[in-house]
Design an enzyme around this catalytic site. Structure first.
Site, PDB file in Angstrom:
ATOM      1  N   ASN A 158       5.080   5.917   3.517  1.00 12.48           N
ATOM      2  CA  ASN A 158       4.351   6.602   2.448  1.00 12.48           C
ATOM      3  C   ASN A 158       4.177   8.105   2.653  1.00 12.48           C
ATOM      4  O   ASN A 158       3.458   8.756   1.903  1.00 12.48           O
ATOM      5  CB  ASN A 158       2.979   5.946   2.261  1.00 12.48           C
ATOM      6  CG  ASN A 158       3.123   4.480   1.903  1.00 12.48           C
ATOM      7  OD1 ASN A 158       3.918   4.134   1.033  1.00 12.48           O
ATOM      8  ND2 ASN A 158       2.382   3.627   2.592  1.00 12.48           N
ATOM      9  N   THR A 159       4.803   8.640   3.682  1.00  9.77           N
ATOM     10  CA  THR A 159       4.831  10.092   3.876  1.00  9.77           C
ATOM     11  C   THR A 159       6.299  10.477   3.892  1.00  9.77           C
ATOM     12  O   THR A 159       7.052   9.996   4.737  1.00  9.77           O
ATOM     13  CB  THR A 159       4.135  10.494   5.201  1.00  9.77           C
ATOM     14  OG1 THR A 159       2.760  10.171   5.089  1.00  9.77           O
ATOM     15  CG2 THR A 159       4.281  11.982   5.485  1.00  9.77           C
TER      16      THR A 159
ATOM     17  N   ASN B 211       0.838  -1.201   0.000  1.00 10.95           N
ATOM     18  CA  ASN B 211       0.000   0.000   0.000  1.00 10.95           C
ATOM     19  C   ASN B 211       0.866   1.241   0.000  1.00 10.95           C
ATOM     20  O   ASN B 211       1.954   1.270   0.580  1.00 10.95           O
ATOM     21  CB  ASN B 211      -0.972  -0.016   1.192  1.00 10.95           C
ATOM     22  CG  ASN B 211      -0.413   0.683   2.413  1.00 10.95           C
ATOM     23  OD1 ASN B 211      -0.492   1.909   2.541  1.00 10.95           O
ATOM     24  ND2 ASN B 211       0.199  -0.092   3.316  1.00 10.95           N
TER      25      ASN B 211
ATOM     26  N   ASN C  60       5.722  -1.654  11.573  1.00  9.37           N
ATOM     27  CA  ASN C  60       4.934  -1.185  10.430  1.00  9.37           C
ATOM     28  C   ASN C  60       5.333  -2.002   9.181  1.00  9.37           C
ATOM     29  O   ASN C  60       6.004  -3.023   9.304  1.00  9.37           O
ATOM     30  CB  ASN C  60       5.214   0.310  10.231  1.00  9.37           C
ATOM     31  CG  ASN C  60       3.997   1.059   9.694  1.00  9.37           C
ATOM     32  OD1 ASN C  60       3.344   0.585   8.769  1.00  9.37           O
ATOM     33  ND2 ASN C  60       3.704   2.205  10.270  1.00  9.37           N
TER      34      ASN C  60
ATOM     35  N   GLY D  46       2.882  -9.728   9.518  1.00 12.43           N
ATOM     36  CA  GLY D  46       2.934 -11.089   8.994  1.00 12.43           C
ATOM     37  C   GLY D  46       2.296 -12.155   9.857  1.00 12.43           C
ATOM     38  O   GLY D  46       2.621 -13.333   9.706  1.00 12.43           O
TER      39      GLY D  46
ATOM     40  N   LYS E 294       5.138   3.336  17.248  1.00 10.97           N
ATOM     41  CA  LYS E 294       5.146   2.289  16.214  1.00 10.97           C
ATOM     42  C   LYS E 294       6.361   2.469  15.320  1.00 10.97           C
ATOM     43  O   LYS E 294       6.570   3.538  14.746  1.00 10.97           O
ATOM     44  CB  LYS E 294       3.852   2.372  15.382  1.00 10.97           C
ATOM     45  CG  LYS E 294       3.749   1.261  14.347  1.00 10.97           C
ATOM     46  CD  LYS E 294       2.339   1.138  13.827  1.00 10.97           C
ATOM     47  CE  LYS E 294       2.192   0.043  12.814  1.00 10.97           C
ATOM     48  NZ  LYS E 294       0.813  -0.099  12.350  1.00 10.97           N
TER      49      LYS E 294
ATOM     50  N   SER F 284       5.544   5.050   8.881  1.00 13.10           N
ATOM     51  CA  SER F 284       4.928   4.772   7.582  1.00 13.10           C
ATOM     52  C   SER F 284       5.903   5.170   6.476  1.00 13.10           C
ATOM     53  O   SER F 284       6.485   6.259   6.521  1.00 13.10           O
ATOM     54  CB  SER F 284       3.630   5.566   7.418  1.00 13.10           C
ATOM     55  OG  SER F 284       3.255   5.535   6.056  1.00 13.10           O
TER      56      SER F 284
ATOM     57  N   PHE G 296      -1.569   8.263   4.173  1.00 12.75           N
ATOM     58  CA  PHE G 296      -2.364   8.935   5.223  1.00 12.75           C
ATOM     59  C   PHE G 296      -3.587   9.658   4.659  1.00 12.75           C
ATOM     60  O   PHE G 296      -3.789  10.855   4.904  1.00 12.75           O
ATOM     61  CB  PHE G 296      -1.509   9.956   6.008  1.00 12.75           C
ATOM     62  CG  PHE G 296      -0.478   9.358   6.925  1.00 12.75           C
ATOM     63  CD1 PHE G 296      -0.390   7.994   7.147  1.00 12.75           C
ATOM     64  CD2 PHE G 296       0.408  10.193   7.610  1.00 12.75           C
ATOM     65  CE1 PHE G 296       0.569   7.459   8.006  1.00 12.75           C
ATOM     66  CE2 PHE G 296       1.371   9.674   8.475  1.00 12.75           C
ATOM     67  CZ  PHE G 296       1.450   8.297   8.666  1.00 12.75           C
TER      68      PHE G 296
END
Ligand SMILES: Cc1cc2nc3c(=O)[nH]c(=O)nc-3n(C[C@H](O)[C@H](O)[C@H](O)COP(=O)(O)O)c2cc1C
Length: 335
Positions: free
Chosen positions: A176-177, A110, A245, A296, A216, A174, A114
């Site tokens: 993705n940022t 993914n 993550n 997982g 996290k 994350s 956010f």
């Protein structure tokens, strides 16, 4: 073929993000029809971070980012639910497509980035939920907020959402940022954690409510970065850790279709790296700070591996997509 496998066959024919919304809307609809009578709640109570959990299996962040589906999801038997990541202001996330199923590897990639309806919307949703169990709220920063002002976004999220939370997770992992994962480096991390701990103490003085602070972390830290964390977390009196993550690595799935898509990889291929991180942290910390395992957990064997590596609680996301709600019950039996 069980009922979930039948539902999955249909859902997996749809675009992943459409299937996601459709299944969650159906679940919420089922809840409104009185569906909670169909599902049993696994009972395997335990206390972690001074919070009382019905069972140790939680929903990981990202499935219900805006607290739209809590009652439907709770019906499935989770011992705790983590919503978010919530950003202070609403933001759309990355352009679609941004969610990919790697079915043969039992994985997901993914790059949602956010997508969040923002803290105010989420607070209104949380006021309406009937869910009585443990609620974690995972907070992040807006894309447009520069890294050196990230503290402001996390303080805002902590202050605004704490009244609705049993614990708050800060997501600094994350992929993705842009730049977010730099917040795990000591120079950023120490001021961030100490500011949040001050906020936590102030909130306790004002409202007599202690809201545990959970961090996290990523499975992709360098060995030096990872080994620095236990002492920082002890010094700052962090209440809990989520390991881990998603990963940007593609170990073991290099030749699988869609594996070259940019984003965070979750599910079966993430198990070894995320369990290594969990084990290293647990070796350094013992039972001083509880660790929530994420990454997982697809069956009882992977759940047992997490438990042996030192997990106090488990969280699932990709396992729920591939295995359905039975997985919650199977894992709860491990504890
Ligand atoms: C589609 C998707 C969106 C996610 N969004 C978030 C998020 O917003 N915040 C977060 O902390 N983790 C997010 N995650 C990571 C999960 O919470 C979890 O840590 C990760 O997927 C590893 O667990 P799993 O292998 O059981 O999926 C997301 C994962 C997926 C698959």
């Amino acid at each position: 073929m069980n009922f979930y496998q039948f539902v999955q066959t249909i859902l997996f024919k749809l675009d992943p993000e459409k299937a996601h919304k459709l299944s969650l809307n159906c679940l919420q609809f089922l809840y409104r029809l009185g569906g909670s009578k169909i599902f049993n709640q696994p009972i395997s109570p335990l206390t972690v971070m001074d919070l009382h959990f019905q069972n140790p299996i939680g929903l990981a962040a990202g499935l219900d980012k805006d607290a739209d589906y809590i009652d439907g999801l709770a019906m499935l038997g989770f011992g705790f639910i983590e919503i978010g990541t919530v950003t202070p202001k609403p933001q759309p996330g990355n352009p679609t497509p941004r969610l990919f199923r790697l079915t043969e590897s039992k994985a997901i990639i993914n790059r949602m980035g956010f997508n969040s309806k923002g803290a105010e919307y989420v607070a209104r949703r949380l006021e309406k939920t009937h869910y009585q169990g443990i609620m974690g709220i995972n907070i992040g920063k807006n894309k447009e907020t520069p890294l050196d002002h990230a503290i402001d976004d996390y303080i805002y999220g902590f202050r605004y959402l704490s009244p609705y939370a049993h614990y708050i997770t800060i997501n600094i992992s994350s992929p993705n940022t842009e730049g977010l994962r730099n917040l795990q480096q000591e120079d950023f991390l120490v001021p961030l954690l100490s500011a949040l701990k001050k906020e936590q103490a102030q909130l306790f003085l004002q409202q007599k409510k202690y809201v545990p602070l959970v961090v996290k972390i990523s499975p992709d830290l360098t060995p030096d970065e990872l080994l620095a964390l236990p002492q920082i977390f002890l010094n700052q009196q962090i209440d809990g850790i989520i390991a881990t993550n998603t990963t940007t690595t593609r170990t073991g799935i290099e030749h699988i279709a869609l594996s070259e898509e940019i984003g965070g990889l979750s599910g079966a291929p993430l198990l070894p790296a995320s369990t290594d991180v969990l084990a290293i942290l647990h070796d350094a910390l013992g039972d001083k700070i509880p660790i929530i395992a994420s990454g997982g957990i697809m069956d009882t064997e992977s759940g047992e591996r997490k438990k042996r590596a030192g997990a106090s609680l488990l969280q699932i996301y990709t396992g729920l997509i591939y295995r359905g709600p039975d997985l919650i019950h199977q894992l709860a039996n491990l504890f």
